[in-house]
Scaffold this motif. Structure first.
Motif, PDB file in Angstrom:
ATOM      1  N   ASP A 187       0.837  -1.206   0.000  1.00  0.00           N
ATOM      2  CA  ASP A 187       0.000   0.000   0.000  1.00  0.00           C
ATOM      3  C   ASP A 187       0.870   1.254   0.000  1.00  0.00           C
ATOM      4  O   ASP A 187       0.653   2.209   0.769  1.00  0.00           O
ATOM      5  CB  ASP A 187      -0.943   0.004   1.206  1.00  0.00           C
ATOM      6  N   ASP A 188       1.891   1.242  -0.860  1.00  0.00           N
ATOM      7  CA  ASP A 188       2.804   2.375  -1.075  1.00  0.00           C
ATOM      8  C   ASP A 188       3.757   2.653   0.083  1.00  0.00           C
ATOM      9  O   ASP A 188       4.472   3.655   0.066  1.00  0.00           O
ATOM     10  CB  ASP A 188       2.032   3.656  -1.413  1.00  0.00           C
ATOM     11  N   GLN A 189       3.805   1.786   1.082  1.00  0.00           N
ATOM     12  CA  GLN A 189       4.754   1.943   2.178  1.00  0.00           C
ATOM     13  C   GLN A 189       5.854   0.890   2.058  1.00  0.00           C
ATOM     14  O   GLN A 189       5.560  -0.287   1.857  1.00  0.00           O
ATOM     15  CB  GLN A 189       4.067   1.796   3.531  1.00  0.00           C
ATOM     16  N   PRO A 190       7.133   1.286   2.178  1.00  0.00           N
ATOM     17  CA  PRO A 190       8.214   0.294   2.120  1.00  0.00           C
ATOM     18  C   PRO A 190       8.139  -0.640   3.317  1.00  0.00           C
ATOM     19  O   PRO A 190       8.099  -0.194   4.462  1.00  0.00           O
ATOM     20  CB  PRO A 190       9.482   1.148   2.147  1.00  0.00           C
ATOM     21  N   MET A 191       8.088  -1.934   3.053  1.00  0.00           N
ATOM     22  CA  MET A 191       7.865  -2.908   4.111  1.00  0.00           C
ATOM     23  C   MET A 191       9.079  -3.810   4.329  1.00  0.00           C
ATOM     24  O   MET A 191       9.357  -4.227   5.454  1.00  0.00           O
ATOM     25  CB  MET A 191       6.657  -3.781   3.774  1.00  0.00           C
ATOM     26  N   ALA A 192       9.800  -4.142   3.240  1.00  0.00           N
ATOM     27  CA  ALA A 192      10.890  -5.112   3.370  1.00  0.00           C
ATOM     28  C   ALA A 192      11.881  -4.960   2.233  1.00  0.00           C
ATOM     29  O   ALA A 192      11.578  -4.374   1.189  1.00  0.00           O
ATOM     30  CB  ALA A 192      10.328  -6.526   3.378  1.00  0.00           C
ATOM     31  N   ILE A 193      13.067  -5.500   2.469  1.00  0.00           N
ATOM     32  CA  ILE A 193      14.068  -5.655   1.406  1.00  0.00           C
ATOM     33  C   ILE A 193      14.317  -7.142   1.264  1.00  0.00           C
ATOM     34  O   ILE A 193      14.641  -7.816   2.243  1.00  0.00           O
ATOM     35  CB  ILE A 193      15.383  -4.932   1.746  1.00  0.00           C
ATOM     36  N   GLU A 194      14.135  -7.665   0.059  1.00  0.00           N
ATOM     37  CA  GLU A 194      14.301  -9.099  -0.197  1.00  0.00           C
ATOM     38  C   GLU A 194      15.453  -9.333  -1.168  1.00  0.00           C
ATOM     39  O   GLU A 194      15.547  -8.681  -2.201  1.00  0.00           O
ATOM     40  CB  GLU A 194      13.030  -9.692  -0.819  1.00  0.00           C
ATOM     41  N   ARG A 195      16.307 -10.288  -0.807  1.00  0.00           N
ATOM     42  CA  ARG A 195      17.373 -10.743  -1.716  1.00  0.00           C
ATOM     43  C   ARG A 195      17.091 -12.207  -2.033  1.00  0.00           C
ATOM     44  O   ARG A 195      17.293 -13.075  -1.194  1.00  0.00           O
ATOM     45  CB  ARG A 195      18.738 -10.574  -1.070  1.00  0.00           C
ATOM     46  N   SER A 196      16.623 -12.453  -3.242  1.00  0.00           N
ATOM     47  CA  SER A 196      16.242 -13.805  -3.653  1.00  0.00           C
ATOM     48  C   SER A 196      17.304 -14.367  -4.595  1.00  0.00           C
ATOM     49  O   SER A 196      17.548 -13.809  -5.670  1.00  0.00           O
ATOM     50  CB  SER A 196      14.882 -13.798  -4.364  1.00  0.00           C
ATOM     51  N   TYR A 197      17.936 -15.468  -4.166  1.00  0.00           N
ATOM     52  CA  TYR A 197      18.890 -16.181  -5.013  1.00  0.00           C
ATOM     53  C   TYR A 197      18.166 -17.382  -5.613  1.00  0.00           C
ATOM     54  O   TYR A 197      17.488 -18.133  -4.901  1.00  0.00           O
ATOM     55  CB  TYR A 197      20.089 -16.658  -4.196  1.00  0.00           C
ATOM     56  N   LEU A 198      18.305 -17.583  -6.918  1.00  0.00           N
ATOM     57  CA  LEU A 198      17.601 -18.663  -7.614  1.00  0.00           C
ATOM     58  C   LEU A 198      18.602 -19.607  -8.269  1.00  0.00           C
ATOM     59  O   LEU A 198      19.575 -19.166  -8.892  1.00  0.00           O
ATOM     60  CB  LEU A 198      16.653 -18.085  -8.655  1.00  0.00           C
ATOM     61  N   ASN A 199      18.332 -20.899  -8.135  1.00  0.00           N
ATOM     62  CA  ASN A 199      19.257 -21.943  -8.553  1.00  0.00           C
ATOM     63  C   ASN A 199      18.968 -22.420  -9.983  1.00  0.00           C
ATOM     64  O   ASN A 199      17.983 -23.130 -10.222  1.00  0.00           O
ATOM     65  CB  ASN A 199      19.133 -23.122  -7.577  1.00  0.00           C
ATOM     66  N   PRO A 200      19.818 -22.081 -10.950  1.00  0.00           N
ATOM     67  CA  PRO A 200      19.580 -22.503 -12.335  1.00  0.00           C
ATOM     68  C   PRO A 200      19.798 -23.996 -12.563  1.00  0.00           C
ATOM     69  O   PRO A 200      19.359 -24.539 -13.587  1.00  0.00           O
ATOM     70  CB  PRO A 200      20.581 -21.667 -13.147  1.00  0.00           C
ATOM     71  N   LEU A 201      20.446 -24.682 -11.608  1.00  0.00           N
ATOM     72  CA  LEU A 201      20.636 -26.121 -11.755  1.00  0.00           C
ATOM     73  C   LEU A 201      19.313 -26.878 -11.585  1.00  0.00           C
ATOM     74  O   LEU A 201      19.149 -27.977 -12.106  1.00  0.00           O
ATOM     75  CB  LEU A 201      21.647 -26.636 -10.727  1.00  0.00           C
ATOM     76  N   VAL A 202      18.362 -26.263 -10.871  1.00  0.00           N
ATOM     77  CA  VAL A 202      17.048 -26.885 -10.693  1.00  0.00           C
ATOM     78  C   VAL A 202      16.216 -26.698 -11.953  1.00  0.00           C
ATOM     79  O   VAL A 202      15.544 -27.619 -12.422  1.00  0.00           O
ATOM     80  CB  VAL A 202      16.325 -26.280  -9.469  1.00  0.00           C
ATOM     81  N   ASP A 203      16.249 -25.499 -12.501  1.00  0.00           N
ATOM     82  CA  ASP A 203      15.515 -25.215 -13.744  1.00  0.00           C
ATOM     83  C   ASP A 203      16.208 -24.063 -14.442  1.00  0.00           C
ATOM     84  O   ASP A 203      16.238 -22.935 -13.940  1.00  0.00           O
ATOM     85  CB  ASP A 203      14.055 -24.860 -13.445  1.00  0.00           C
ATOM     86  N   ILE A 204      16.759 -24.329 -15.606  1.00  0.00           N
ATOM     87  CA  ILE A 204      17.552 -23.338 -16.338  1.00  0.00           C
ATOM     88  C   ILE A 204      16.731 -22.108 -16.710  1.00  0.00           C
ATOM     89  O   ILE A 204      17.267 -21.013 -16.936  1.00  0.00           O
ATOM     90  CB  ILE A 204      18.169 -23.980 -17.610  1.00  0.00           C
TER      91      ILE A 204
END
Length: 260
Positions: A152-169
């Motif tokens: 709702d236009d308010q900063p709530m979190a900072i997310e760093r998402s690492y994704l594994n290409p070995l699981v699905d390219i």
């Protein structure tokens, strides 16, 4: 400034304070109860009257009013801002940890709007803990999607998402996408048809760094909720490693436990 719409209501409340005092109830407790009721019924939705105005209304000393306000602050119903006054604390957004869903999915299901400020969307050499979680070979690379998440236009979190290409390219295609208004979990599940099975999450309390406080529009050194999530597919492979920091003043987590 919020005031009672009818003066006669305040007259009744003043009488209640005097009556309770006559029956041995401290005046600050009676004022605390009255102010709490006003907060709960929406009479005070933002800013409270000044201490002087409350003293005049309830016909008590400033010390008595302050004791009542301190009780409400202890319950985190009020917050004082230096030079600005006393304000009603905004309700925290509550997230249940019983289901596996992303930030956007959770928020939309509750009727909120979301958006993101993308800080990074690139292929990198990951930290050691990510390599270990993914079982990557030496110098293996992953996708890093780092975003400031808004509710709702308010900063709530900072997310760093690492994704594994070995699981699905196909996760490599995420770096070509505009993830400012997109749900990562929607892409993984609907576009890539990846079946997410479960996640392991570790939750801690941590102080916000200077850069984190800047993006979350709060103060350096304030406490936040630090979350590490490892998400696994139905084949038992670790697809995602997420490190998130949430604003402690706007967010809370709810755990539902069942009897053994």
């Amino acid at each position: 400034m919020n005031k009672k719409p009818l003066e006669r209501v305040s007259d009744v409340e003043r009488l209640s304070v005097r009556t309770e005092k006559e029956h041995g109830v401290p005046a600050y407790i009676s004022i605390y109860r009255t102010l709490k009721a006003r907060i709960e019924d929406g009479t005070y939705s933002k800013k409270l009257p000044t201490e002087k105005e409350l003293c005049e209304e309830f016909e008590v000393s400033r010390l008595t009013v302050r004791r009542a306000l301190d009780e409400l602050k202890r319950e985190r119903l009020l917050i004082s801002k230096k030079g600005k006054g006393t304000f009603v604390t905004e309700k925290k957004r509550e997230e249940q940890l019983s289901t596996l869903a992303g930030f956007t999915e959770e928020a939309i299901s509750e009727g909120h709007t979301t958006k993101s400020l993308v800080l990074k969307n690139e292929i990198i050499f990951p930290p050691t803990e990510v390599m270990d979680a993914f079982g990557l070979p030496h110098k293996g690379m992953v996708v890093l999607l780092e975003r400031v998440r808004f509710l709702d236009d308010q900063p709530m979190a900072i997310e760093r998402s690492y994704l594994n290409p070995l699981v699905d390219i196909r996760v490599l295609n995420i770096i070509k996408m505009d993830m400012s208004n997109e749900s990562l979990y929607r892409v993984l599940k609907e576009e890539f048809s990846i079946k997410l099975d479960h996640a392991v999450e570790i939750i801690e309390i941590a102080k916000l760094s200077e850069i984190e406080a800047k993006y979350l529009e709060t103060n350096e050194g304030d406490y936040g909720i630090l979350r590490h999530r490892l998400t696994y597919t139905s084949e038992g492979l670790c697809l995602e490693y997420v490190e998130s920091i949430y604003r402690g003043d706007k967010y809370k987590l709810k755990v539902v436990r069942k009897s053994l």
